[in-house]
Write a protein that holds these residues in place. Structure first.
Motif, mmCIF file in Angstrom:
data_model
loop_
_atom_site.group_PDB
_atom_site.id
_atom_site.type_symbol
_atom_site.label_atom_id
_atom_site.label_comp_id
_atom_site.label_asym_id
_atom_site.label_seq_id
_atom_site.Cartn_x
_atom_site.Cartn_y
_atom_site.Cartn_z
ATOM 1 N N LYS A 150 4.314 31.688 -11.349
ATOM 2 C CA LYS A 150 3.433 30.265 -11.607
ATOM 3 C C LYS A 150 2.105 30.619 -10.964
ATOM 4 O O LYS A 150 0.728 29.989 -11.682
ATOM 5 C CB LYS A 150 3.987 29.637 -10.114
ATOM 6 C CG LYS A 150 4.030 28.259 -9.621
ATOM 7 C CD LYS A 150 3.988 26.739 -9.034
ATOM 8 C CE LYS A 150 2.736 25.744 -9.333
ATOM 9 N NZ LYS A 150 3.886 24.674 -8.226
ATOM 10 N N PHE A 173 0.668 25.554 -15.230
ATOM 11 C CA PHE A 173 1.326 24.122 -15.853
ATOM 12 C C PHE A 173 0.429 24.079 -17.467
ATOM 13 O O PHE A 173 -0.355 23.477 -16.452
ATOM 14 C CB PHE A 173 1.284 23.341 -14.337
ATOM 15 C CG PHE A 173 1.664 22.267 -16.021
ATOM 16 C CD1 PHE A 173 3.321 22.689 -16.724
ATOM 17 C CD2 PHE A 173 2.085 20.223 -14.885
ATOM 18 C CE1 PHE A 173 3.483 21.338 -17.145
ATOM 19 C CE2 PHE A 173 2.189 19.808 -15.834
ATOM 20 C CZ PHE A 173 3.583 19.842 -16.740
ATOM 21 N N GLY A 193 -0.482 17.079 -13.969
ATOM 22 C CA GLY A 193 -0.285 18.044 -12.655
ATOM 23 C C GLY A 193 -0.557 19.510 -14.047
ATOM 24 O O GLY A 193 -0.629 20.106 -13.632
ATOM 25 N N LEU A 194 -1.146 18.771 -15.160
ATOM 26 C CA LEU A 194 -1.154 20.223 -15.755
ATOM 27 C C LEU A 194 -2.875 21.145 -15.253
ATOM 28 O O LEU A 194 -3.533 20.158 -14.192
ATOM 29 C CB LEU A 194 -2.067 19.431 -17.496
ATOM 30 C CG LEU A 194 -0.719 19.533 -18.676
ATOM 31 C CD1 LEU A 194 -0.993 18.640 -19.851
ATOM 32 C CD2 LEU A 194 0.270 20.984 -18.576
ATOM 33 N N ASP A 195 -1.749 22.363 -14.729
ATOM 34 C CA ASP A 195 -3.760 23.507 -14.478
ATOM 35 C C ASP A 195 -4.776 23.308 -15.632
ATOM 36 O O ASP A 195 -5.494 24.071 -15.393
ATOM 37 C CB ASP A 195 -2.539 24.556 -13.740
ATOM 38 C CG ASP A 195 -1.903 23.745 -12.787
ATOM 39 O OD1 ASP A 195 -2.548 23.653 -12.414
ATOM 40 O OD2 ASP A 195 -1.336 24.582 -12.760
ATOM 41 N N SER A 223 8.279 25.485 -21.035
ATOM 42 C CA SER A 223 7.415 24.024 -21.992
ATOM 43 C C SER A 223 8.386 23.754 -22.426
ATOM 44 O O SER A 223 9.195 23.412 -22.793
ATOM 45 C CB SER A 223 6.116 25.188 -22.351
ATOM 46 O OG SER A 223 6.709 25.832 -23.324
ATOM 47 N N LYS A 282 5.932 15.728 -18.124
ATOM 48 C CA LYS A 282 6.466 15.080 -15.937
ATOM 49 C C LYS A 282 8.387 16.107 -15.941
ATOM 50 O O LYS A 282 8.050 16.647 -14.613
ATOM 51 C CB LYS A 282 6.699 13.550 -16.224
ATOM 52 C CG LYS A 282 5.551 12.673 -15.884
ATOM 53 C CD LYS A 282 5.954 11.600 -15.390
ATOM 54 C CE LYS A 282 4.686 10.715 -16.065
ATOM 55 N NZ LYS A 282 4.698 9.125 -15.962
ATOM 56 N N LYS A 322 7.325 19.579 -15.349
ATOM 57 C CA LYS A 322 6.644 20.071 -14.126
ATOM 58 C C LYS A 322 7.968 20.083 -13.255
ATOM 59 O O LYS A 322 7.876 20.723 -12.018
ATOM 60 C CB LYS A 322 5.819 18.600 -14.475
ATOM 61 C CG LYS A 322 5.115 19.008 -12.590
ATOM 62 C CD LYS A 322 4.202 20.380 -12.575
ATOM 63 C CE LYS A 322 3.042 20.801 -11.354
ATOM 64 N NZ LYS A 322 3.513 20.144 -9.982
ATOM 65 N N SER A 323 8.734 18.998 -13.302
ATOM 66 C CA SER A 323 9.556 18.889 -12.296
ATOM 67 C C SER A 323 10.375 19.876 -11.510
ATOM 68 O O SER A 323 10.691 19.742 -10.994
ATOM 69 C CB SER A 323 10.149 17.125 -11.958
ATOM 70 O OG SER A 323 10.630 17.395 -13.506
ATOM 71 N N GLN A 371 9.624 22.936 -13.136
ATOM 72 C CA GLN A 371 9.493 24.202 -12.901
ATOM 73 C C GLN A 371 9.432 24.158 -11.281
ATOM 74 O O GLN A 371 9.332 25.169 -10.891
ATOM 75 C CB GLN A 371 7.886 24.324 -13.443
ATOM 76 C CG GLN A 371 7.306 24.330 -14.536
ATOM 77 C CD GLN A 371 6.295 24.204 -15.296
ATOM 78 O OE1 GLN A 371 5.133 23.683 -14.405
ATOM 79 N NE2 GLN A 371 6.275 24.626 -16.188
ATOM 80 N N ASP A 372 9.192 23.167 -10.619
ATOM 81 C CA ASP A 372 8.956 23.041 -9.216
ATOM 82 C C ASP A 372 10.044 23.290 -8.740
ATOM 83 O O ASP A 372 9.952 23.678 -7.242
ATOM 84 C CB ASP A 372 8.505 21.475 -8.979
ATOM 85 C CG ASP A 372 6.899 21.411 -8.715
ATOM 86 O OD1 ASP A 372 5.862 22.690 -9.622
ATOM 87 O OD2 ASP A 372 6.339 20.122 -9.199
#
Length: 373
Positions: free
Chosen positions: A5, A10, A58-60, A338, A362, A365-366, A368-369
């Motif tokens: 991470k 993300f 939430g993309l970095d 991804s 979304k 991301k969820s 990944q978290d």
């Protein structure tokens, strides 16, 4: 927080569905109903809106969605000196439909042009991401992809005109790409992704069992493709990350190739000097995870387990179980998640809605978290 991470964050593979206002503007421009400046203004506003949505999900790292392109690869090629835009006469035959017939052929020696439009496009993207505290991500087709296009069928006749010695072509492609990457770096790019479908030809058993396929597989071209990519990314700044994305074709929700990564693992996974691989793994066509054991060094793999070819959301637990399965071949702290590809590798876009593409991200991301935090 995992090493993966910290290193990757993300990020989305690259392309997004073009909004209706942009699709209409492109039609109007090609019909000479609006000016280039009017089109650019609409592109700019569409990209600003997209980046705000990328931030909200939430993309970095944010891309410009490839909104100024018609194709994921050809537009970049056409911006190089010595490469022309022509019509081939027929498109690429995907599983269920044929693409448009645009291609790239040689009109001289290949060279990077400092006025390549993608450089200015990146500057605009960075100006937008800077305001939102995001990092910009630049996607371009891999050097190997340019080579494959230039030697495609009758296109190869032009190669002979300008490069009687193919070694000279390899050197010029490598230098053109190296110069392009440094130009992006000088404008602030710190993550560049090389999109690469050229390896797909080696994966498809149906093709490989034909006489042409057997000749292609035995031609030594894997080593040529590997060297083109590796030489292009030699001696780059230490703070520049080079990733690659490998898939089996993505056109209007259709695919071109099928087959696992086994036939290219010893070359692509073991020897290509990228930081991370974004890999298509959204269907049985991609095979199993066993080839991941060939990924060398400390390189990462981003598992493309969610499809962009359909708007139907995947089952969350199924995705988590597949990540666990992949970790049998590569440690979890070298894996990430991804979608399998972009949502619109060409301006036609895949067959899903804009809301569905954001719902996909979304879910990525969820998961990944949950898995890596």
């Amino acid at each position: 927080m995992t090493t993966t991470k910290n290193k990757i964050g993300f990020q989305h593979v690259g392309s997004f569905l073009r909004p209706d206002v942009l699709k209409q503007a492109r039609k109007d421009y090609f019909n000479n109903e609006i000016t280039q400046q009017e089109l650019t203004t609409i592109e700019n506003e569409s990209i600003k809106d997209l980046v705000q949505k990328e931030a909200a999900v939430g993309l970095d790292y944010a891309t410009d969605g490839e909104f100024r392109r018609s194709y994921w690869h050809l537009d970049f090629f056409w911006g190089l000196d010595g490469v022309d835009h022509v019509h081939y006469g027929e498109g690429y035959q995907f599983a269920h439909e044929e693409t448009r017939d645009d291609t790239a052929i040689l009109s001289g020696k290949v060279k990077f042009n400092p006025n390549h439009p993608f450089i200015k496009d990146f500057e605009f993207l960075k100006s937008v991401t800077d305001e939102l505290d995001l990092q910009p991500k630049q996607t371009i087709p891999a050097p190997s992809q340019l080579y494959i296009e230039l030697i495609r069928g009758v296109n190869a006749d032009k190669v002979k005109n300008y490069y009687p010695n193919l070694e000279d072509l390899y050197l010029d492609i490598e230098k053109a790409y190296h110069d392009a990457i440094l130009a992006f770096y000088d404008k602030g790019a710190r993550v560049i992704q090389l999109d690469d479908c050229s390896w797909g030809l080696f994966l498809d058993e149906k093709f490989l069992n034909t006489p042409d396929g057997k000749a292609y597989a035995d031609s030594g071209i894997q080593d040529i493709l590997l060297n083109l990519n590796n030489k292009a990314i030699e001696n780059l700044p230490d703070d520049l990350t080079i990733n690659t994305h490998v898939c089996r074709g993505n056109y209007h929700s259709d695919f071109a190739f099928s087959g696992g990564y086994g036939p290219v693992a010893d070359t692509l996974f073991a020897k290509e000097n990228v930081d991370s691989y974004f890999l298509e793994y959204d269907s049985s066509r991609a095979g199993n995870f066993e080839p991941l054991a060939k990924v060398s060094g400390d390189k990462n793999v981003v598992l493309g387990l969610l499809t962009t070819k359909s708007g139907e959301l995947e089952d969350r637990q199924t995705i988590i179980d597949r990540i666990k399965e992949a970790s049998n071949y590569l440690p979890l702290d070298r894996l990430w998640l991804s979608t399998q590809c972009g949502f619109a590798s060409t301006e036609e876009g895949n067959v899903l809605t804009e809301q569905q593409e954001w719902d996909k991200l979304k879910l990525v991301k969820s998961i990944q978290d949950e898995v890596w935090n």
